[in-house]
Enzyme design. Structure first.
Site, PDB file in Angstrom:
ATOM      1  N   GLU A   1      50.400  28.038 -46.712  1.00 54.61           N
ATOM      2  CA  GLU A   1      49.800  28.713 -45.678  1.00 54.61           C
ATOM      3  C   GLU A   1      48.905  27.569 -45.169  1.00 54.61           C
ATOM      4  OE1 GLU A   1      46.975  30.585 -42.877  1.00 54.61           O
ATOM      5  OE2 GLU A   1      46.813  29.653 -44.813  1.00 54.61           O
ATOM      6  N   GLU A   2      48.011  27.015 -46.054  1.00 57.79           N
ATOM      7  CA  GLU A   2      46.802  26.299 -45.626  1.00 57.79           C
ATOM      8  C   GLU A   2      47.283  25.207 -45.247  1.00 57.79           C
ATOM      9  OE1 GLU A   2      44.125  27.364 -45.437  1.00 57.79           O
ATOM     10  OE2 GLU A   2      43.565  29.144 -46.666  1.00 57.79           O
TER      11      GLU A   2
ATOM     12  N   ASP B   1      39.752  34.261 -48.942  1.00 53.87           N
ATOM     13  CA  ASP B   1      41.143  33.520 -48.099  1.00 53.87           C
ATOM     14  C   ASP B   1      41.971  32.923 -49.333  1.00 53.87           C
ATOM     15  OD1 ASP B   1      42.462  32.514 -46.566  1.00 53.87           O
ATOM     16  OD2 ASP B   1      41.309  30.780 -45.979  1.00 53.87           O
TER      17      ASP B   1
ATOM     18  N   HIS C   1      49.366  35.207 -47.750  1.00 55.58           N
ATOM     19  CA  HIS C   1      49.387  33.919 -48.225  1.00 55.58           C
ATOM     20  C   HIS C   1      48.542  34.030 -49.579  1.00 55.58           C
ATOM     21  CE1 HIS C   1      45.463  31.730 -47.331  1.00 55.58           C
ATOM     22  NE2 HIS C   1      45.783  32.515 -46.459  1.00 55.58           N
TER      23      HIS C   1
ATOM     24  N   ASP D   1      45.608  38.444 -44.174  1.00 55.77           N
ATOM     25  CA  ASP D   1      44.932  36.925 -44.264  1.00 55.77           C
ATOM     26  C   ASP D   1      43.342  37.241 -44.031  1.00 55.77           C
ATOM     27  OD1 ASP D   1      44.090  34.641 -44.902  1.00 55.77           O
ATOM     28  OD2 ASP D   1      45.416  33.823 -43.200  1.00 55.77           O
TER      29      ASP D   1
HETATM   30  N1  DTR Z   1      44.559  31.409 -41.246  1.00 55.76           N
HETATM   31  C1  DTR Z   1      43.396  31.526 -42.038  1.00 55.76           C
HETATM   32  C2  DTR Z   1      42.193  32.068 -41.280  1.00 55.76           C
HETATM   33  C3  DTR Z   1      42.204  32.721 -40.058  1.00 55.76           C
HETATM   34  C4  DTR Z   1      41.398  32.266 -38.927  1.00 55.76           C
HETATM   35  N2  DTR Z   1      41.758  32.947 -37.825  1.00 55.76           N
HETATM   36  C5  DTR Z   1      42.932  33.966 -38.269  1.00 55.76           C
HETATM   37  C6  DTR Z   1      43.198  34.785 -37.484  1.00 55.76           C
HETATM   38  C7  DTR Z   1      43.979  35.737 -38.161  1.00 55.76           C
HETATM   39  C8  DTR Z   1      44.489  35.802 -39.404  1.00 55.76           C
HETATM   40  C9  DTR Z   1      43.722  34.603 -40.261  1.00 55.76           C
HETATM   41  C10 DTR Z   1      42.986  33.782 -39.580  1.00 55.76           C
HETATM   42  C11 DTR Z   1      43.261  30.699 -43.159  1.00 55.76           C
HETATM   43  O1  DTR Z   1      44.217  30.995 -44.052  1.00 55.76           O
HETATM   44  O2  DTR Z   1      42.421  29.893 -43.322  1.00 55.76           O
HETATM   45 ZN    ZN Z   2      42.400  29.195 -45.057  1.00 58.52          ZN
HETATM   46 ZN    ZN Z   3      44.010  32.614 -44.890  1.00 62.26          ZN
END
Ligand code: DTR
Ligand code: ZN
Ligand code: ZN
Length: 316
Positions: free
Chosen positions: A170-171, A136, A124, A199
């Site tokens: 994504e967020e 991130d 993302h 990610d």
């Molecule tokens: N989705 C993410 C952070 C995140 C938390 N746990 C995981 C496990 C695997 C990949 C990403 C993540 C974010 O963008 O905040």
């Molecule tokens: Zn994030």
């Molecule tokens: Zn992320």
């Protein structure tokens, strides 16, 4: 170099790139030499970091973030797309609406390969509003971009078709990747033989986590890390919390890498990987300090190389 034996199948597909390395193994006199698969390149962490610098500058020039529906997001898309177009990818912007604002997924297809068997790698590109989102997820976005550029630089011609993706929103709940998967025909969904997700792969106090989903993809990543002597663990910090989840729900084999977010690194993990115990993998997760200072170059380097390794290994 002119080949004196007919070359078919995988060898024919890779001969343009790998003529010099294809027949490097010894062969029995009179027998056709065994074809050798193309090896993944070493991804330049300097180049990956240069993309992170650009994403940081974009955030700085646009109110400090690269969030969905904001100027920093469209500037991020334009940056990535410009690099891919210049390298010869076929790029497509897919727009969607979330929270009353337009979002975008960027899809880049590498011409060639069997479009009935597609390997996708994605990340993302949006940040939260509170910061620049360099770990991130500038980290995954830059690694996927540099892997795509390495495909072009090598003129890699695998048997499978390669597609790279940068997801929007994504967020806000995996909005872009869900939109992409929901808008694939069932035939096109069935053509995707694997989706690899990146990610947060440069956390400053990193762990080396491999998603425990498709066994072949998982093993491919584990093989890479075993080869460089780095221990891995299964990713457990929120299964389904990133863009692989919609693919998995649709029956596509998925995998990916992660270096940790707000969970705390244990003493046992420090024994394996170094770093600081009792401290989060990423203390700047979703904060204003998620800048270019919030990156482990070592983790970014290893995970970028692992991404390229998996793209190469799984596509031929
Ligand atoms: N989705 C993410 C952070 C995140 C938390 N746990 C995981 C496990 C695997 C990949 C990403 C993540 C974010 O963008 O905040
Ligand atoms: Zn994030
Ligand atoms: Zn992320």
């Amino acid at each position: 170099m002119k080949l004196s034996v007919p070359v078919t199948g995988r060898a024919a597909a890779t001969v343009a790139v790998a003529v010099a390395t294809l027949f490097t193994t010894g062969s029995i006199a009179g027998a056709a030499p065994a074809p050798k698969v193309a090896a993944a390149p070493d991804i330049s962490v300097t180049n990956v970091k240069a993309h992170l610098s650009q994403l940081q500058s974009i955030a700085t020039a646009n109110g400090g973030n690269r969030a969905h529906g904001r100027a920093g997001y469209t500037a991020s898309i334009n940056y990535v797309r410009g690099k891919l177009d210049a390298a010869g990818f076929t790029t497509t912007l897919q727009s969607f609406t979330s929270g009353g604002r337009t979002g975008y997924n960027l899809i880049a297809d590498w011409p060639g390969g069997d479009t009935n068997s597609v390997i996708m790698a994605g990340s993302h590109l949006d940040s939260v509003t509170s910061g620049a989102g360099i770990n991130d997820n500038g980290s995954g976005s830059a690694a996927v971009l540099e892997t795509a550029l390495a495909v072009a630089a090598a003129d890699y011609q695998p048997t499978k078709h390669l597609r790279f993706a940068w997801w929007g929103a994504e967020e806000l709940g995996l909005v872009g990747s869900k939109y992409y998967v929901n808008n694939l025909s069932s035939a096109n969904r069935a053509r995707i033989s694997g989706y690899l997700n990146f990610d947060m792969i440069g956390s400053p106090n990193p762990g080396y986590f491999v998603y425990d989903d498709d066994p072949t993809i998982e093993q491919t990543f584990k093989d890479y890390f075993a080869g460089i002597g780095v221990a891995t663990e299964i990713e457990t910090e929120g299964d389904g919390r990133s863009d692989h989840a919609p693919f998995k729900s649709a029956g596509v084999p998925v995998g990916g890498l992660f270096t940790g977010a707000s969970r705390t690194k244990t003493a046992a993990q420090v024994a394996k990987w170094g770093g600081t115990s009792g401290q989060a993998f990423d203390r700047c997760y979703h904060s204003s300090c998620d800048t270019t200072s919030n990156i482990s170059d070592t983790a970014l380097n290893r995970n970028s190389d692992a991404a390229a390794y998996a793209v190469w290994e799984l596509s031929q």
